[in-house]
Design an enzyme around this catalytic site. Structure first.
Site, PDB file in Angstrom:
ATOM      1  N   HIS A  67      -5.181  -4.000  -1.986  1.00  0.00           N
ATOM      2  CA  HIS A  67      -4.151  -3.019  -2.354  1.00  0.00           C
ATOM      3  C   HIS A  67      -2.766  -3.558  -1.980  1.00  0.00           C
ATOM      4  O   HIS A  67      -1.835  -3.538  -2.806  1.00  0.00           O
ATOM      5  CB  HIS A  67      -4.438  -1.706  -1.615  1.00  0.00           C
ATOM      6  N   GLU A  68      -2.622  -4.036  -0.755  1.00  0.00           N
ATOM      7  CA  GLU A  68      -1.326  -4.559  -0.305  1.00  0.00           C
ATOM      8  C   GLU A  68      -0.970  -5.858  -1.018  1.00  0.00           C
ATOM      9  O   GLU A  68       0.215  -6.127  -1.276  1.00  0.00           O
ATOM     10  CB  GLU A  68      -1.347  -4.770   1.208  1.00  0.00           C
ATOM     11  N   HIS A  71       0.773  -5.038  -4.246  1.00  0.00           N
ATOM     12  CA  HIS A  71       2.215  -4.842  -4.035  1.00  0.00           C
ATOM     13  C   HIS A  71       2.927  -6.180  -3.870  1.00  0.00           C
ATOM     14  O   HIS A  71       3.970  -6.436  -4.485  1.00  0.00           O
ATOM     15  CB  HIS A  71       2.460  -4.018  -2.767  1.00  0.00           C
TER      16      HIS A  71
END
Length: 435
Positions: A67-68, A71
């Protein structure tokens, strides 16, 4: 939060583990073990149940890492440097050097993380049947991870800072209003409402025997309220950097010498003895008090009341001691224009940007006539901004900041100023301001 321990580097991005991560890893493993004990019954030995629970917990945090990374990789494509990814008690966080310079780029970066989680969630749930044919325990693990990734993606889409949904709201408001500040204000207000709601719901659950679920909601709400407060303070910091002028914080951390001062007297000055000091004249300021902390004060040179230049320690290092009595300061001048300078009417954000971008220890402040009238350093900038926040810095902390020539309390005002420029909040520096 602190940086934690670095494990490895992914695409040049350090992956760090904060000590609090081990707490949530333990709690997640315990929760998964209890779930598997109920669903699998006597199919697995107790040790195997714990092993499967630990693997599931680790896989969940791999999902958080992905998820990170979503980003971070999109941020890199937008030209934003990612300083680190840190896994901690509440999940993960990517630390970036600055924000995107456009609302569209900020929107893409914010949406990338939830998109990764939702794709993972749907993909894992779709493969649950296949995994069950391989092994029932694998099927349950895949199903749980799929559901948790969906929850992670949907939860992060809640429209309030510091969640990704709040960043999306900020980007959308920024896009339609043309003001990043307005976007932050709207998203921050939404985040504060959601945080208060989470604290209220968590309290109700605790009173009704909700236990861990209630405590977790309160913790999330508390974290959100802290983030909302930090965002509000950041807006105040940005406004202070725009409103305050260099003249408001300038000090006089230089001494003024006459051009006929000998190098011997210059040496005594550097060793602590006070030499003859020029009288103020033709715009020259009175001598400053000698500063015992921080970088050595500048020595500006006048000749009969007119500015001539400045001198450093190079002549003392290059000339024999026998020459010091006949050599004059005026024979070894450097032009004032070679010192980094800034107009006294410039806003503080320009000073912060110039100090950091040029890695200068201080700036020479110039009057409207272009004459030296003071200096500005990082400690003064930080102290002035803190006062705008309603905080008065203790003298000992200011002394430490001056000794290290840094911002008090580790304030990264240069980074804040760069963010203001990149977002269009302020106009970039012009050649007339910085040299």
């Amino acid at each position: 939060m602190g940086e934690g321990w670095q494990l490895l580097t992914i695409r040049g991005i350090p992956l760090r583990i904060h000590p609090s991560w081990f707490v949530i890893l333990l709690l997640a493993t315990l929760a998964f073990q209890q779930q598997y004990a109920l669903s699998l019954g006597g199919q697995l030995a107790p040790a195997a149940l714990w092993a499967v629970a630990l693997v599931t917990a680790l896989a969940l945090f791999v999902s958080v890492l992905l998820h990170e990374l979503g980003h971070s990789l999109v941020a890199l494509r937008q030209g934003v440097k990612v300083k680190s990814i840190t896994l901690f008690l509440l999940g993960g966080v990517a630390s970036v050097e600055r924000e995107c310079s456009t609302a569209r780029g900020a929107l893409m970066v914010a949406a990338a993380g939830p998109a990764v989680s939702l794709v993972l969630g749907f993909g894992l749930l779709a493969s649950t049947h296949t995994a069950s044919h391989v092994a029932p325990v694998l099927g349950q693990m895949v199903e749980r991870l799929g559901a948790l990734n969906l929850i992670l993606g949907l939860f992060n889409l809640l429209p309030g800072l510091p969640l990704d949904g709040g960043l999306i709201v900020k980007a959308l408001v920024w896009q339609f209003s043309g003001s990043q500040r307005r976007g932050v204000e709207v998203a921050n207000a939404c985040g504060r409402f959601l945080s208060l709601f989470a604290v209220g719901m968590g309290t109700v659950l605790l009173l009704r025997g909700g236990g861990i679920a209630g405590a977790w909601l309160i913790l999330l709400g508390w974290f959100g309220l802290g983030a909302a407060r930090n965002q509000k303070q950041m807006l105040v910091v940005q406004q202070a950097l725009k409103d305050l002028k260099v003249r408001d914080v300038a000090q006089r951390r230089f001494r003024v010498l006459e051009a006929d001062t000998t190098l011997r007297e210059l040496s005594r000055l550097r060793l602590g003895a006070a030499p003859p000091i020029a009288e103020a004249g033709d715009g020259a300021p009175p001598p400053a008090e000698r500063e015992t902390n921080g970088p050595a004060e500048w020595l500006l040179v006048c000749d009969r009341g007119r500015w001539q230049g400045f001198i450093d320690d190079e002549p003392l290092q290059s000339l024999p001691v026998q020459c010091w009595d006949r050599e004059r300061v005026g024979d070894h001048l450097q032009p004032l224009s070679s010192l980094p300078s800034i107009p006294e009417s410039a806003p503080l954000w320009q000073a912060a940007l110039q100090l950091d971008d040029g890695n200068h220890q201080r700036l020479l402040v110039l009057s409207p006539a272009g004459l030296p009238c003071g200096t500005v350093e990082r400690p003064e900038l930080g102290d002035a901004v803190l006062k705008k926040l309603g905080l008065r810095l203790p003298a000992n902390l200011l002394t430490v900041a001056r000794r290290e020539n840094g911002y008090p309390l580790g304030m990264a005002l240069g980074q804040v100023a760069r963010g203001m420029v990149s977002s269009g909040e302020v106009s970039p520096l012009t050649d007339s301001v910085s040299r």
